[in-house]
Design a protein around this motif. Structure first.
Motif, short mmCIF file in Angstrom:
data_model
loop_
_atom_site.label_atom_id
_atom_site.label_comp_id
_atom_site.label_asym_id
_atom_site.label_seq_id
_atom_site.Cartn_x
_atom_site.Cartn_y
_atom_site.Cartn_z
N ASP A 89 -6.77 19.02 -4.22
CA ASP A 89 -7.78 19.71 -5.03
C ASP A 89 -7.61 19.23 -6.46
O ASP A 89 -6.79 19.74 -7.23
CB ASP A 89 -7.58 21.23 -4.93
CG ASP A 89 -8.62 22.00 -5.72
OD1 ASP A 89 -9.65 21.39 -6.11
OD2 ASP A 89 -8.41 23.21 -5.96
N ILE A 90 -8.39 18.23 -6.83
CA ILE A 90 -8.20 17.52 -8.11
C ILE A 90 -9.08 18.12 -9.19
O ILE A 90 -10.27 18.34 -8.99
CB ILE A 90 -8.50 16.02 -7.93
CG1 ILE A 90 -7.48 15.40 -6.97
CG2 ILE A 90 -8.48 15.29 -9.28
CD1 ILE A 90 -7.85 14.04 -6.49
N THR A 91 -8.47 18.36 -10.34
CA THR A 91 -9.20 18.80 -11.52
C THR A 91 -9.09 17.73 -12.59
O THR A 91 -7.98 17.35 -12.99
CB THR A 91 -8.64 20.12 -12.07
OG1 THR A 91 -8.73 21.14 -11.07
CG2 THR A 91 -9.41 20.56 -13.31
N VAL A 92 -10.23 17.20 -13.03
CA VAL A 92 -10.25 16.23 -14.12
C VAL A 92 -10.48 17.00 -15.42
O VAL A 92 -11.44 17.77 -15.53
CB VAL A 92 -11.36 15.17 -13.93
CG1 VAL A 92 -11.41 14.22 -15.13
CG2 VAL A 92 -11.11 14.38 -12.65
N HIS A 93 -9.61 16.81 -16.37
CA HIS A 93 -9.66 17.55 -17.64
C HIS A 93 -10.34 16.72 -18.73
O HIS A 93 -10.29 15.48 -18.70
CB HIS A 93 -8.24 17.93 -18.08
CG HIS A 93 -7.50 18.76 -17.09
ND1 HIS A 93 -7.57 20.13 -17.04
CD2 HIS A 93 -6.66 18.39 -16.07
CE1 HIS A 93 -6.81 20.58 -16.06
NE2 HIS A 93 -6.25 19.55 -15.46
N ASP A 94 -10.94 17.43 -19.69
CA ASP A 94 -11.57 16.75 -20.83
C ASP A 94 -10.53 16.12 -21.75
O ASP A 94 -10.83 15.19 -22.50
CB ASP A 94 -12.43 17.73 -21.63
CG ASP A 94 -13.65 18.19 -20.83
OD1 ASP A 94 -14.10 17.43 -19.96
OD2 ASP A 94 -14.13 19.31 -21.10
N GLY A 95 -9.34 16.63 -21.73
CA GLY A 95 -8.26 16.12 -22.57
C GLY A 95 -6.93 16.60 -22.03
O GLY A 95 -6.82 17.04 -20.88
N ARG B 259 0.86 -1.19 0.00
CA ARG B 259 0.00 0.00 0.00
C ARG B 259 0.89 1.24 0.00
O ARG B 259 1.04 1.92 1.00
CB ARG B 259 -0.93 -0.03 1.21
CG ARG B 259 -2.03 1.01 1.18
CD ARG B 259 -3.06 0.77 2.28
NE ARG B 259 -3.94 1.90 2.42
CZ ARG B 259 -4.96 1.97 3.29
NH1 ARG B 259 -5.20 0.95 4.09
NH2 ARG B 259 -5.71 3.05 3.35
N PRO B 260 1.48 1.56 -1.13
CA PRO B 260 2.53 2.59 -1.17
C PRO B 260 2.06 4.00 -0.88
O PRO B 260 2.84 4.82 -0.41
CB PRO B 260 3.08 2.48 -2.60
CG PRO B 260 1.94 1.90 -3.39
CD PRO B 260 1.26 0.95 -2.45
N PHE B 261 0.78 4.29 -1.15
CA PHE B 261 0.32 5.67 -0.99
C PHE B 261 -0.39 5.91 0.34
O PHE B 261 -1.02 6.94 0.53
CB PHE B 261 -0.58 6.05 -2.16
CG PHE B 261 0.11 6.01 -3.49
CD1 PHE B 261 1.12 6.91 -3.79
CD2 PHE B 261 -0.21 5.04 -4.43
CE1 PHE B 261 1.78 6.86 -5.01
CE2 PHE B 261 0.45 4.98 -5.65
CZ PHE B 261 1.45 5.89 -5.95
N GLU B 262 -0.30 4.95 1.26
CA GLU B 262 -0.89 5.13 2.58
C GLU B 262 -0.27 6.34 3.26
O GLU B 262 0.95 6.49 3.30
CB GLU B 262 -0.69 3.89 3.44
CG GLU B 262 -1.43 3.92 4.75
CD GLU B 262 -1.36 2.60 5.49
OE1 GLU B 262 -2.13 2.43 6.45
OE2 GLU B 262 -0.53 1.74 5.10
N GLY B 263 -1.10 7.23 3.79
CA GLY B 263 -0.62 8.46 4.41
C GLY B 263 -0.52 9.62 3.44
O GLY B 263 -0.28 10.75 3.84
N MET B 264 -0.74 9.35 2.15
CA MET B 264 -0.72 10.40 1.14
C MET B 264 -2.04 11.15 1.19
O MET B 264 -3.10 10.54 1.33
CB MET B 264 -0.52 9.77 -0.24
CG MET B 264 -0.48 10.74 -1.40
SD MET B 264 1.06 11.67 -1.50
CE MET B 264 0.61 12.92 -2.72
N PRO B 265 -2.04 12.48 1.09
CA PRO B 265 -3.31 13.20 1.00
C PRO B 265 -4.16 12.65 -0.14
O PRO B 265 -3.66 12.42 -1.24
CB PRO B 265 -2.88 14.65 0.72
CG PRO B 265 -1.49 14.74 1.23
CD PRO B 265 -0.88 13.39 1.03
N SER B 266 -5.45 12.39 0.15
CA SER B 266 -6.38 11.85 -0.86
C SER B 266 -5.82 10.58 -1.49
O SER B 266 -5.76 10.43 -2.71
CB SER B 266 -6.65 12.90 -1.94
OG SER B 266 -7.19 14.08 -1.38
N GLU B 267 -5.41 9.64 -0.64
CA GLU B 267 -4.80 8.40 -1.11
C GLU B 267 -5.63 7.71 -2.19
O GLU B 267 -5.10 7.27 -3.22
CB GLU B 267 -4.60 7.43 0.06
CG GLU B 267 -4.05 6.07 -0.34
CD GLU B 267 -4.14 5.03 0.76
OE1 GLU B 267 -3.60 3.92 0.57
OE2 GLU B 267 -4.75 5.32 1.81
#
Length: 313
Positions: A162-168, A50-58
């Motif tokens: 704060d994640i932004t999903v882009h159309d492309g 579980r490498p990203f444990e402790g990462m913000p927004s894992e």
């Protein structure tokens, strides 16, 4: 001969907690352990479940690495860059680069990369440190295992991303003044990306349209055994549909987390999923809090769910 063979087979069985040489490697490569992380000179000796444990927004980080074509999120460093440069986490960079120092000075860090030295969070930490030491614009990457050192979660301070999903992939060239000659490459990259959207009512749930069907894929943080019990309770109660016409088809395992998957009718889109997803999250929380023994029907449902798991990494 048969007796010696049985003795040899019995002696070669792994002790509890170990991986046998003929068992699938836990890294998810699809190879047997003896041909992957158990091979001398083969795959990297280091493997972190579980490498990203402790990462913000894992859960979102796992989704961006495995599911989402085009997304970005700013990172806040524990020790600010002495040159005042900002850092942006990206799902994918041009040529699957591990990192880039842009002409603007901004540092971009890529999640979907070609190399894997066993602990992707340590790889990301090493690449970020290398990029912070690089002043000239260009690609930054690793050619050898990074060894001991901080992982990405050790270098950032964010509580959540704060994640932004882009159309492309237009964000690839948003800071480039001369964009001539880039249209063809950008068009090719965009054509290979399935439309994707992040739900806003719950964490780390992503709708996608792959053309012939639509899916909801939801990365969840709960321990696997507890989550399987809860999902089995919901399945037995007929509460595992996410929207009219949807079908819960199973789950995949990635970086130590489970991600349930639903098939959706074509034309559903992400907006109609917001309220049902929020309701499902409430039902799931109630099922997770139920510590009563599973009924026979629930145990049967759990067995079916466990058999519908696929490991990505």
């Amino acid at each position: 001969m048969a007796k010696r063979s049985r003795t040899k087979a019995r002696d070669s069985q792994p002790v509890e907690g170990e991986v046998g040489p003929r068992q699938p490697c836990p890294c998810g490569s699809g190879k047997r352990y003896k041909a992957c992380h158990g091979a001398a000179g083969g795959a990297p000796a280091v493997f972190v479940n579980r490498p990203f444990e402790g990462m913000p927004s894992e859960c979102d980080v796992v989704a961006l690495r495995e599911l989402v074509p085009a997304a970005t999120a700013p990172l806040t460093l524990r020790e600010p860059d002495p040159h005042g440069r900002s850092v942006q986490l990206c799902s994918l960079l041009p040529m699957a680069a591990p990192a880039m120092v842009r002409d603007s000075g901004q540092i971009w860090l890529g999640l979907q990369v070609q190399h894997n030295f066993g602990d992707p969070a340590r790889d990301l930490g090493a690449v970020l440190l290398k990029a912070l030491q690089t002043e000239e614009p260009g690609i930054v990457g690793l050619t050898d295992p990074p060894g001991e050192g901080p992982r990405l979660q050790d270098l950032v301070t964010d509580d959540r991303l704060d994640i932004t999903v882009h159309d492309g992939f237009e964000y690839w060239i948003a800071d480039v003044e001369d964009q001539s000659g880039m249209a063809a490459a950008l068009e090719q990259a965009n054509a290979a990306a399935s439309p994707t959207a992040r739900l806003t009512s719950v964490e780390a749930a992503y709708w996608t349209n792959v053309g012939t069907k639509e899916h909801l894929r939801w990365v969840m943080p709960e321990p696997e055994d507890q989550l399987l019990d809860a999902l089995a309770r919901l399945h037995a109660a007929g509460k595992d549909d996410i929207a009219p016409g949807s079908r819960f088809v199973g789950m995949f395992r990635a970086h130590g987390l489970l991600a349930p998957v639903w098939d959706l009718p074509v034309g559903t889109g992400p907006e109609p999923l917001e309220e049902p997803a929020e309701r499902f999250a409430a039902d799931l929380a109630e099922a997770l809090a139920d510590d009563s023994p599973l009924t026979a029907e629930q145990r049967s449902a759990r067995s079916g769910l466990a058999n519908r798991q696929v490991t990505i990494r």
